[in-house]
Design a protein around this motif. Structure first.
Motif, PDB file in Angstrom:
ATOM      1  N   VAL A  35       0.837  -1.205   0.000  1.00 41.99           N
ATOM      2  CA  VAL A  35       0.000   0.000   0.000  1.00 41.99           C
ATOM      3  C   VAL A  35       0.871   1.253   0.000  1.00 41.99           C
ATOM      4  N   HIS A  36       1.927   1.233   0.799  1.00 39.77           N
ATOM      5  CA  HIS A  36       2.834   2.389   0.850  1.00 39.77           C
ATOM      6  C   HIS A  36       3.478   2.633  -0.509  1.00 39.77           C
ATOM      7  N   PRO A 103     -12.966  -2.630 -13.460  1.00 47.68           N
ATOM      8  CA  PRO A 103     -12.681  -1.440 -12.661  1.00 47.68           C
ATOM      9  C   PRO A 103     -11.783  -0.492 -13.442  1.00 47.68           C
ATOM     10  N   LEU A 104     -11.925   0.781 -13.155  1.00 45.44           N
ATOM     11  CA  LEU A 104     -11.016   1.802 -13.661  1.00 45.44           C
ATOM     12  C   LEU A 104     -10.310   2.410 -12.454  1.00 45.44           C
ATOM     13  N   ILE A 105      -9.012   2.497 -12.511  1.00 53.64           N
ATOM     14  CA  ILE A 105      -8.262   3.103 -11.411  1.00 53.64           C
ATOM     15  C   ILE A 105      -7.880   4.509 -11.843  1.00 53.64           C
ATOM     16  N   GLU A 106      -8.671   5.457 -11.368  1.00 54.26           N
ATOM     17  CA  GLU A 106      -8.560   6.845 -11.829  1.00 54.26           C
ATOM     18  C   GLU A 106      -7.928   7.762 -10.790  1.00 54.26           C
ATOM     19  N   ASP A 107      -7.804   7.286  -9.552  1.00 57.01           N
ATOM     20  CA  ASP A 107      -7.327   8.173  -8.490  1.00 57.01           C
ATOM     21  C   ASP A 107      -6.656   7.349  -7.395  1.00 57.01           C
ATOM     22  N   LEU A 108      -6.072   8.051  -6.430  1.00 62.95           N
ATOM     23  CA  LEU A 108      -5.344   7.386  -5.354  1.00 62.95           C
ATOM     24  C   LEU A 108      -6.245   6.473  -4.512  1.00 62.95           C
ATOM     25  N   PRO A 109      -7.438   6.897  -4.111  1.00 59.92           N
ATOM     26  CA  PRO A 109      -8.270   5.975  -3.323  1.00 59.92           C
ATOM     27  C   PRO A 109      -8.541   4.659  -4.043  1.00 59.92           C
ATOM     28  N   VAL A 112      -5.347   2.519  -3.810  1.00 58.05           N
ATOM     29  CA  VAL A 112      -5.177   1.950  -2.473  1.00 58.05           C
ATOM     30  C   VAL A 112      -6.190   0.834  -2.238  1.00 58.05           C
ATOM     31  N   TRP A 113      -7.412   1.019  -2.710  1.00 54.78           N
ATOM     32  CA  TRP A 113      -8.440  -0.035  -2.613  1.00 54.78           C
ATOM     33  C   TRP A 113      -7.949  -1.315  -3.287  1.00 54.78           C
ATOM     34  N   ALA A 114      -7.382  -1.191  -4.490  1.00 50.09           N
ATOM     35  CA  ALA A 114      -6.876  -2.373  -5.203  1.00 50.09           C
ATOM     36  C   ALA A 114      -5.715  -3.002  -4.447  1.00 50.09           C
ATOM     37  N   ALA A 115      -4.805  -2.188  -3.918  1.00 50.16           N
ATOM     38  CA  ALA A 115      -3.669  -2.724  -3.168  1.00 50.16           C
ATOM     39  C   ALA A 115      -4.135  -3.489  -1.941  1.00 50.16           C
TER      40      ALA A 115
END
Length: 309
Positions: A35-36, A103-109, A112-115
């Protein structure tokens, strides 16, 4: 043992993270460290995955356990995680059976959700979507250089040098990155209106190099042909295929990363260790060099119209 949970604020979103002290790599690298890493590299990584349907490779029990590819957005995903529904490969309908909701990973949240799902690997196609559930024409061209038994990334580097000459002669601006595993990937920003054009072009280039360098290069997948040679895998340009995203972790024994590199590093490579980078290495490289793939988005050119290949 019950899950250890922690509620955190990520931008405007609140996320519940679990088991952050759980090792996901044999080396002891934990989910918290995953996550980090993704949080630190997000400003650069996100530019390479936005508007691209994500295929996650999840390792819930770590890289020593079973992994699985996940194309559909997992049930229970936060409502703010953006998605896009597209026909699955071979489907003729945009509705009902035969579709995938990516899913589309468009932003930091979202990252982090995916991680937190132990989605160590993020794979993306060579095209984007939008506006709406519409697949755009390819904007990237990729050559995956995969060493067979007896070969390594060193042989891939020699093939990449010749590939640079050929692609540059055709007016393209190729950029290299490691696969994070054993090989290299050469990427170009392109423009085309034909979804099949990048795959056709890449196949022809691969066959050209296989004819020029038969002692080192093959363009066919058969393992029997690949001993001591490098496969130029052109098939990842097909609209149904994906490639490991730049800056994505890989599910290996150690937390290696698909890492952008310079052509000078390619030319200088004489041992596999020289082109093997962990998450910690990549964060140092980003601090020093920024994003070495910036030009991938700014150097798009039309593929050669000549079908001689």
């Amino acid at each position: 043992m019950p899950e250890k949970k922690l509620t955190v604020q990520v931008g405007e979103r609140r996320l519940v993270l679990s088991n952050l002290d759980k090792p996901l790599y044999p080396s002891g690298y934990t989910k918290g460290e995953v996550v980090h890493y993704y949080t630190r590299v997000a400003p650069i990584l996100l530019a390479h995955v936005r508007q691209r349907p994500i295929t996650m490779v999840r390792f819930p029990d770590g890289t020593d356990g079973e992994a699985f590819f996940e194309k559909n957005c997992p049930r229970g995903a936060p409502e703010w995680v953006q998605t896009v529904t597209l026909p699955s490969s071979g489907s003729r309908s945009d509705r009902g059976p035969g579709t995938i909701t990516y899913p589309l990973i468009e932003d930091l949240p979202s990252l982090v959700w995916a991680a937190n799902l132990a989605a160590l690997e993020l794979h993306v196609p060579q095209w984007t979507v939008g506006p709406g559930p519409k697949r755009q024409s390819p904007d990237r061209l990729v050559f995956d250089l995969d060493p067979g038994e007896g070969a390594s990334v060193v042989e891939c580097a020699r093939v990449a040098e010749r590939l640079l000459e050929v692609l540059t002669a055709d007016g393209l601006a190729p950029l290299p990155k490691t696969s994070g595993s054993k090989g290299l990937q050469i990427c170009c920003g392109v423009r085309t209106r034909r979804p099949d054009r990048t795959s056709t072009y890449a196949k022809a280039i691969a066959e050209q190099l296989a004819a020029e360098m038969p002692e080192l290069v093959v363009s066919k997948m058969a393992k029997a042909l690949r001993t001591n040679k490098v496969l130029i895998d052109w098939g990842q340009n097909h609209v149904a295929k994906t490639t490991i995203a730049p800056y994505s972790l890989r599910g290996r024994a150690t937390p290696t990363v698909s890492t952008p590199i310079t052509w000078n590093e390619v030319r200088a490579c004489r041992t596999p260790a020289e082109l093997t980078f962990t998450a910690a290495d990549v964060l140092h490289r980003v601090d020093e060099h920024g994003d070495l793939l910036t030009e991938l988005e700014t150097s798009r050119v039309a593929l050669p119209a000549n079908d001689r290949r």
